[in-house]
Design a protein around this motif. Sequence first.
Motif, short mmCIF file in Angstrom:
data_model
loop_
_atom_site.label_atom_id
_atom_site.label_comp_id
_atom_site.label_asym_id
_atom_site.label_seq_id
_atom_site.Cartn_x
_atom_site.Cartn_y
_atom_site.Cartn_z
N LYS A 28 32.57 -39.01 13.98
CA LYS A 28 33.08 -39.90 14.41
C LYS A 28 33.36 -39.74 16.09
N GLN A 29 32.37 -38.67 16.48
CA GLN A 29 32.53 -38.37 17.93
C GLN A 29 31.22 -38.85 18.73
N TYR A 30 30.72 -38.45 19.77
CA TYR A 30 29.57 -38.42 20.66
C TYR A 30 29.01 -37.31 20.89
N PRO A 31 28.43 -36.65 19.89
CA PRO A 31 27.97 -35.30 20.02
C PRO A 31 26.62 -35.21 20.79
N THR A 32 26.25 -34.02 21.17
CA THR A 32 24.91 -33.69 21.58
C THR A 32 24.17 -33.42 20.41
N LEU A 33 22.82 -33.70 20.09
CA LEU A 33 22.08 -33.35 19.38
C LEU A 33 21.01 -32.41 19.60
N PHE A 34 20.69 -31.71 18.65
CA PHE A 34 19.71 -30.54 18.72
C PHE A 34 18.85 -30.53 17.85
N TRP A 35 17.59 -29.96 18.17
CA TRP A 35 16.67 -29.47 17.27
C TRP A 35 16.33 -28.07 17.63
N TYR A 36 16.42 -27.00 16.55
CA TYR A 36 16.24 -25.76 16.72
C TYR A 36 15.10 -25.33 15.81
N VAL A 37 14.14 -24.20 16.33
CA VAL A 37 13.01 -23.83 15.40
C VAL A 37 13.06 -22.30 15.11
N GLN A 38 12.73 -21.88 14.13
CA GLN A 38 12.80 -20.81 13.56
C GLN A 38 11.53 -20.10 12.88
N TYR A 39 10.83 -19.26 13.76
CA TYR A 39 9.62 -18.80 13.31
C TYR A 39 9.62 -17.51 12.41
N PRO A 40 8.82 -17.22 11.64
CA PRO A 40 8.92 -16.07 10.78
C PRO A 40 9.38 -14.82 11.43
N GLY A 41 10.48 -14.46 10.84
CA GLY A 41 10.80 -13.00 11.25
C GLY A 41 11.80 -13.02 12.50
N GLU A 42 12.22 -14.17 12.84
CA GLU A 42 12.97 -14.37 14.12
C GLU A 42 14.26 -15.15 13.90
N GLY A 43 15.20 -15.02 14.84
CA GLY A 43 16.36 -16.04 14.77
C GLY A 43 15.96 -17.44 15.24
N PRO A 44 16.66 -18.36 14.86
CA PRO A 44 16.56 -19.73 15.41
C PRO A 44 16.40 -19.70 16.94
N GLN A 45 15.84 -20.57 17.69
CA GLN A 45 15.82 -20.91 19.17
C GLN A 45 16.00 -22.46 19.36
N LEU A 46 16.34 -22.66 20.38
CA LEU A 46 16.68 -24.09 20.91
C LEU A 46 15.18 -24.66 21.09
N LEU A 47 14.92 -25.85 20.52
CA LEU A 47 13.34 -26.43 20.78
C LEU A 47 13.89 -27.59 22.15
N PHE A 48 15.08 -28.21 21.59
CA PHE A 48 15.25 -28.95 22.62
C PHE A 48 16.67 -29.82 22.25
N LYS A 49 17.45 -30.42 23.30
CA LYS A 49 18.69 -31.16 23.03
C LYS A 49 18.71 -32.38 23.87
N VAL A 50 19.49 -33.30 23.17
CA VAL A 50 19.60 -34.56 23.96
C VAL A 50 21.24 -34.99 23.84
N PRO A 51 21.85 -35.00 25.02
CA PRO A 51 23.43 -35.16 25.33
C PRO A 51 23.91 -36.62 25.03
N LYS A 52 22.86 -37.47 25.16
CA LYS A 52 23.20 -38.93 25.35
C LYS A 52 22.22 -39.80 24.46
N ALA A 53 23.26 -40.86 24.07
CA ALA A 53 22.58 -41.84 22.99
C ALA A 53 21.43 -42.61 23.77
N ASN A 54 20.42 -42.93 23.08
CA ASN A 54 19.10 -43.75 23.46
C ASN A 54 18.22 -43.15 24.33
N GLU A 55 18.53 -41.62 24.62
CA GLU A 55 17.55 -40.83 25.26
C GLU A 55 16.68 -39.97 24.28
#
Lengths: 112, 113
Positions: A28-55
Motif C-alpha cells: 500500500k506504500q511507495y517502496p524502493t524496489l531491488f534486485w539482489y544476486v547470490q552467487y554460489p557460496g556467497e551471501g546475496p549482494q545488491l544488483l541494483f535498486k530503483v526508488p521511483k516509479a517508471n524509472e
Amino acid sequence: GDSVTQTEGPVTLSEGTSLTVNCSYETKQYPTLFWYVQYPGEGPQLLFKVPKANEKGSNRGFEATYNKEATSFHLQKASVQESDSAVYYCALSGYNNNAPRFGAGTKLSVKP
Amino acid sequence: EAAVTQSPRNKVAVTGGKVTLSCNQTNNHNNMYWYRQDTGHGLRLIHYSYGAGSTEKGDIPDGYKASRPSQENFSLILELATPSQTSVYFCASGTGGDQDTQYFGPGTRLLVL
C-alpha cells in the motif's frame, strides 16, 4: 501485508539467450524496489535498486523497470553468460521501520 | 575488506543444545537482520534490530532469540536447537530508511543432529 512473488525456478538457459525473471509485488506504500544476486557460496549482494516509479535500473547488463500500474519489476537481460548462473531475488523496501520483503528467489543456470 | 562477517562459518550441533551465531559489521549501519535460507523458501526473516539494545521479531521468530549489544554486533541464539533449524543463516546490515539496502555476510551453515 507486503509481499513479493517472482518466477519459480529453476530456470536453465543456454549462453546467448535472453532472460526474463518476473517479479510482482503487493504493497500500500511507495517502496524502493531491488534486485539482489547470490552467487554460489556467497551471501546475496545488491544488483541494483530503483526508488521511483517508471524509472529503470540496470547493472552488468541486467535491467528492470519499476511499473507502478502493473505492480511489476521484471528482470531482463538480452544475452546471458555462464557467469550469470546465480539465484536472483526481487525485494521491496520496508516502511515505518518495517523490514524489507524478499521474493522466494529464482535460481538461474546458464549452460555453455 | 569484508564489511559483514559471520562466525562460525560452519557448525554442527546436537538436538537440545544451545547455539550462538555471531555477526559483526563495520558499515556503521543502524539496522541489522538475521535470515535463514532453505530450498524453496528463499530468505526468511527471523529477527532484526534498529540499533544497539533493540531487537524485533521477523516472520519466523519461534525458537530463536536475538541480541544486539552494540552497533557492530548482532547475535542469533538457539536455546534448544532442533533438526528443523538445520539451514544456512545470513546476517545483513542495512542503511535504513525508504531505500534500505542490505549488505549480507557470507552465511553460516548449521547442521543440527
